[in-house]
Scaffold this motif. Structure first.
Motif, mmCIF file in Angstrom:
data_model
loop_
_atom_site.group_PDB
_atom_site.id
_atom_site.type_symbol
_atom_site.label_atom_id
_atom_site.label_comp_id
_atom_site.label_asym_id
_atom_site.label_seq_id
_atom_site.Cartn_x
_atom_site.Cartn_y
_atom_site.Cartn_z
ATOM 1 N N GLU A 1 2.075 11.365 -6.021
ATOM 2 C CA GLU A 1 2.943 11.951 -6.978
ATOM 3 C C GLU A 1 2.013 12.446 -8.225
ATOM 4 O OE1 GLU A 1 5.955 12.706 -7.401
ATOM 5 O OE2 GLU A 1 6.629 11.832 -5.461
ATOM 6 N N SER A 2 0.807 11.927 -8.484
ATOM 7 C CA SER A 2 -0.058 12.254 -9.358
ATOM 8 C C SER A 2 -0.951 13.507 -9.112
ATOM 9 C CB SER A 2 -1.323 11.053 -9.189
ATOM 10 O OG SER A 2 -2.331 11.460 -8.400
ATOM 11 N N GLY A 3 -0.848 14.292 -7.871
ATOM 12 C CA GLY A 3 -1.381 15.401 -7.507
ATOM 13 C C GLY A 3 -2.929 15.392 -7.436
ATOM 14 N N ASP A 4 -3.548 14.296 -7.623
ATOM 15 C CA ASP A 4 -4.969 14.151 -7.496
ATOM 16 C C ASP A 4 -5.399 13.934 -6.001
ATOM 17 O OD1 ASP A 4 -7.705 13.622 -7.395
ATOM 18 O OD2 ASP A 4 -7.526 12.361 -9.238
ATOM 19 N N LEU A 5 -5.737 14.990 -5.125
ATOM 20 C CA LEU A 5 -6.191 14.883 -3.856
ATOM 21 C C LEU A 5 -7.177 13.647 -3.617
ATOM 22 C CD1 LEU A 5 -5.936 18.450 -2.680
ATOM 23 C CD2 LEU A 5 -4.191 16.566 -2.398
ATOM 24 N N GLY A 6 -8.172 13.743 -4.558
ATOM 25 C CA GLY A 6 -9.418 12.623 -4.375
ATOM 26 C C GLY A 6 -8.749 11.302 -4.578
ATOM 27 N N VAL B 1 -5.678 10.414 -3.742
ATOM 28 C CA VAL B 1 -4.898 10.200 -2.569
ATOM 29 C C VAL B 1 -5.827 9.753 -1.426
ATOM 30 C CG1 VAL B 1 -3.581 11.047 -0.803
ATOM 31 C CG2 VAL B 1 -3.200 11.739 -3.224
ATOM 32 N N ASN B 2 -6.940 10.325 -1.159
ATOM 33 C CA ASN B 2 -7.992 10.109 -0.171
ATOM 34 C C ASN B 2 -8.347 8.694 -0.219
ATOM 35 O OD1 ASN B 2 -7.423 12.497 1.511
ATOM 36 N ND2 ASN B 2 -8.992 13.637 0.364
ATOM 37 N N ARG B 3 -8.713 8.497 -1.599
ATOM 38 C CA ARG B 3 -9.400 6.987 -1.712
ATOM 39 C C ARG B 3 -8.381 6.056 -1.718
ATOM 40 N NH1 ARG B 3 -11.632 10.022 -6.138
ATOM 41 N NH2 ARG B 3 -10.094 9.338 -7.643
ATOM 42 N N GLN B 4 -7.323 6.145 -2.045
ATOM 43 C CA GLN B 4 -6.138 4.909 -1.818
ATOM 44 C C GLN B 4 -5.810 4.886 -0.323
ATOM 45 O OE1 GLN B 4 -4.515 3.210 -4.438
ATOM 46 N NE2 GLN B 4 -4.089 2.085 -2.370
ATOM 47 N N LEU B 5 -5.777 5.922 0.263
ATOM 48 C CA LEU B 5 -5.474 5.826 1.931
ATOM 49 C C LEU B 5 -6.613 5.308 2.445
ATOM 50 C CD1 LEU B 5 -3.798 9.361 2.379
ATOM 51 C CD2 LEU B 5 -2.763 7.175 2.369
ATOM 52 N N SER B 6 -7.855 5.532 2.021
ATOM 53 C CA SER B 6 -9.168 4.907 2.760
ATOM 54 C C SER B 6 -8.802 3.281 2.680
ATOM 55 C CB SER B 6 -10.426 5.544 2.343
ATOM 56 O OG SER B 6 -11.377 4.898 2.758
ATOM 57 N N ARG B 7 -8.555 3.114 1.308
ATOM 58 C CA ARG B 7 -8.560 1.562 1.005
ATOM 59 C C ARG B 7 -7.564 0.975 1.987
ATOM 60 N NH1 ARG B 7 -10.149 3.303 -4.407
ATOM 61 N NH2 ARG B 7 -7.826 3.263 -5.089
ATOM 62 N N THR C 1 0.702 -1.323 0.080
ATOM 63 C CA THR C 1 0.002 0.207 -0.006
ATOM 64 C C THR C 1 0.784 1.026 0.114
ATOM 65 O OG1 THR C 1 -0.296 0.005 2.455
ATOM 66 C CG2 THR C 1 -2.070 -0.964 1.192
ATOM 67 N N TYR C 2 2.084 1.338 0.702
ATOM 68 C CA TYR C 2 2.851 2.567 0.765
ATOM 69 C C TYR C 2 3.256 2.964 -0.869
ATOM 70 C CZ TYR C 2 6.612 5.934 1.690
ATOM 71 O OH TYR C 2 7.295 6.873 1.982
ATOM 72 N N SER C 3 3.639 1.950 -1.639
ATOM 73 C CA SER C 3 4.175 2.487 -2.926
ATOM 74 C C SER C 3 2.777 2.881 -3.801
ATOM 75 C CB SER C 3 4.831 1.344 -3.690
ATOM 76 O OG SER C 3 6.012 0.877 -3.106
ATOM 77 N N LEU C 4 1.926 2.328 -3.693
ATOM 78 C CA LEU C 4 0.533 2.797 -4.197
ATOM 79 C C LEU C 4 0.133 3.981 -3.698
ATOM 80 C CD1 LEU C 4 -1.643 -0.348 -4.022
ATOM 81 C CD2 LEU C 4 -0.737 0.453 -6.050
ATOM 82 N N ALA C 5 0.461 4.436 -2.542
ATOM 83 C CA ALA C 5 0.173 5.699 -1.803
ATOM 84 C C ALA C 5 1.147 6.822 -2.315
ATOM 85 C CB ALA C 5 0.197 5.785 -0.339
#
Length: 480
Positions: free
Chosen positions: A277-282, A284-290, A268-272
């Motif tokens: 790095e993509s700059g898309d806050l949405g 980021v939040n979706r990935q972190l929540s998962r 999960t860390y590399s995915l986060a």
């Protein structure tokens, strides 16, 4: 994410299972005192790696995605690693020998740690090199190579370690054999673009690695110091055999939990990082929540389950001299592993992703301080169990403080609805396991393990946690 997470977890669980077998088998081949020396050797490795090398690996992971195509990046990483080996060769023996003299002044006189240091320091280099090579596979999203690396290492450790213990019944050759196995596995899976040519070294990149990693170096140093202080206080206040009991209990109660947390964290860390790095806050939040939901769904039942079956495992698996002390430790240690694992593999990521690693330093300082103070207070009163209680309380304190401190750095979302469903499913599992607690029969253990897993899975499905029913329908639809 689920597929890669499953592979990364298997990459930890399967080799860790071999490590578990190695650790438990050694309790039948080594006396508690010899096992304590073995535990102290591993402690030195963890301590030195935490001070000199862990920050380096984390810095590599943070910058790899943006510098994968830079031909000077990997040579700089590798040459920095060599410089750290040289620094540790100069500083570590001096510091540890001085520490041994100080310990001697408080009752551990007459113990010579020079041979242990002579074996453990090169062992630390082997361990750190393997971890760096493994992180390369994770950063390149190559989970199967990561799996084979870990499996190879632990198979070699199993063979070398047990052969050495059977032949000599001494901790020193067991440690040496394990470290040789680590080095061999690390060298079998080469790091790409490896170069020691000075002209390939990029000073600016090295500066960036250090600028990100200096606070992480202190964080890891404090965390490793807390880990080491537990063992060395036991050595000083009670004796080497107490370190042996504690090391055996750690193998029994915490190995699986730490493995699960690290496996999920690896995926999960590399995915986060990629989402950030993509700059898309949405995104980021979706990935972190998962990330948080997946970690909670596996770490919490593993911790509760281990707490309830570990006393039985102690009665069935460890050597006769270890059973009583280890059984008294396991439940405390399993519960403590949950708090430490959730913090380390999710909440701590906020400070790394947000480039605010000094905040993580504060979290670690608080956790370490609480742990050491509790060790000093509880060990004289409760003996070796006092360390396990101290770890549980300090782990919970650190997790709560990290959750609070992370809010000022980066939001670390938790899907509370799914979290509640997971908690209910774990409660159902715990109620099922309660009648089996402490039973020493193998059929009871098998019923507890398989029945508990079935109850937890059925409860998750009934509550539709993480849209589990929808996921299963989509998967089944592919085969229809």
């Amino acid at each position: 994410m689920l597929r890669d997470s499953a592979i990364y977890i298997l990459s930890r669980v399967v080799p860790s299972g071999l490590g578990f077998v190695t650790g438990i088998a050694l309790t039948w081949l080594l006396t508690p005192e010899a096992y304590g020396i073995y535990g102290l050797g591993l402690t030195i490795v963890v301590l030195v790696a935490g001070i000199f090398f862990d920050w380096h690996g984390l810095s590599f992971m943070r910058f790899f995605q943006a510098n994968a195509d830079n031909p000077r990046f990997m040579p700089t990483v590798v040459q920095t690693f060599v410089l750290l080996c040289i620094a540790s060769l100069v500083l570590v023996p001096l510091v540890l020998l001085v520490a041994a003299e100080i310990a001697g002044a408080f009752g551990a006189a007459g113990k010579d740690y020079r041979l242990l240091i002579a074996i453990a320091l090169p062992g630390c280099w082997a361990y750190a090199w393997f971890e760096l090579a493994a992180r390369v596979q994770v950063a390149q999203f190559r989970p199967m190579r990561y799996f084979w690396m870990n499996l190879t290492r632990n198979l070699l450790i199993l063979g070398f370690g047990l052969a050495a213990a059977w032949a000599w019944h001494s901790a020193y050759p067991v440690l040496a054999g394990g470290f040789v196995a680590m080095l061999a596995a690390g060298l079998l899976f080469r790091i790409p673009h490896l170069s020691l040519m000075p002209r390939r070294f990029d000073p600016e990149m090295a500066r960036r690695l250090f600028a990100f990693g200096w606070a992480m170096a202190l964080v890891r140093a404090l965390g490793s110091a807390s880990f080491a202080v537990d063992r060395f206080l036991l050595e000083t206040l009670i004796g080497t055999d107490a370190v042996g009991f504690y090391t055996a209990a750690y193998q029994l109660a915490q190995t699986a939990i730490v493995t699960i947390g690290a496996g999920i964290g690896s995926a999960t860390y590399s995915l986060a990082v990629r989402a950030v790095e993509s700059g898309d806050l949405g995104a980021v939040n979706r990935q972190l929540s998962r990330n948080s939901t997946l970690l909670l769904a596996l770490l919490l039942p593993a911790s509760i389950g281990a707490a309830m079956v570990s006393p039985t495992l102690a009665k069935l698996l460890v050597g006769p001299d270890y059973v009583g002390p280890v059984a008294n430790l396991t439940a405390w240690m399993a519960l403590g592993a949950f708090f430490t694992g959730f913090r380390a593999n999710y909440l701590d990521h906020a400070f790394q992703l947000g480039h605010k690693t000094h905040g993580l330093l504060k979290v670690t300082l608080v956790t370490t301080t609480v742990n050491i103070v509790l060790d000093i207070v509880l060990i004289p009163r409760f003996g070796v169990v006092g360390v396990a209680i101290a770890n549980l309380i300090s782990g919970a304190t650190g997790m709560c403080y990290a959750a609070w401190a992370a809010r000022a750095v980066m939001p670390m979302p938790i899907a509370w609805r799914d979290a509640a469903k997971i908690a209910i499913a774990v409660l159902a599992m715990a109620l099922f396991l309660w009648p089996f607690y402490g039973r020493g029969a193998l059929p009871a253990l098998a019923a507890a393990v398989f029945g508990g897993a079935a109850v937890y899975g059925a409860a998750l499905l009934a509550l539709d946690a993480m849209d589990l029913r929808g996921v299963l329908k989509r998967r089944l639809a592919r085969f229809s």
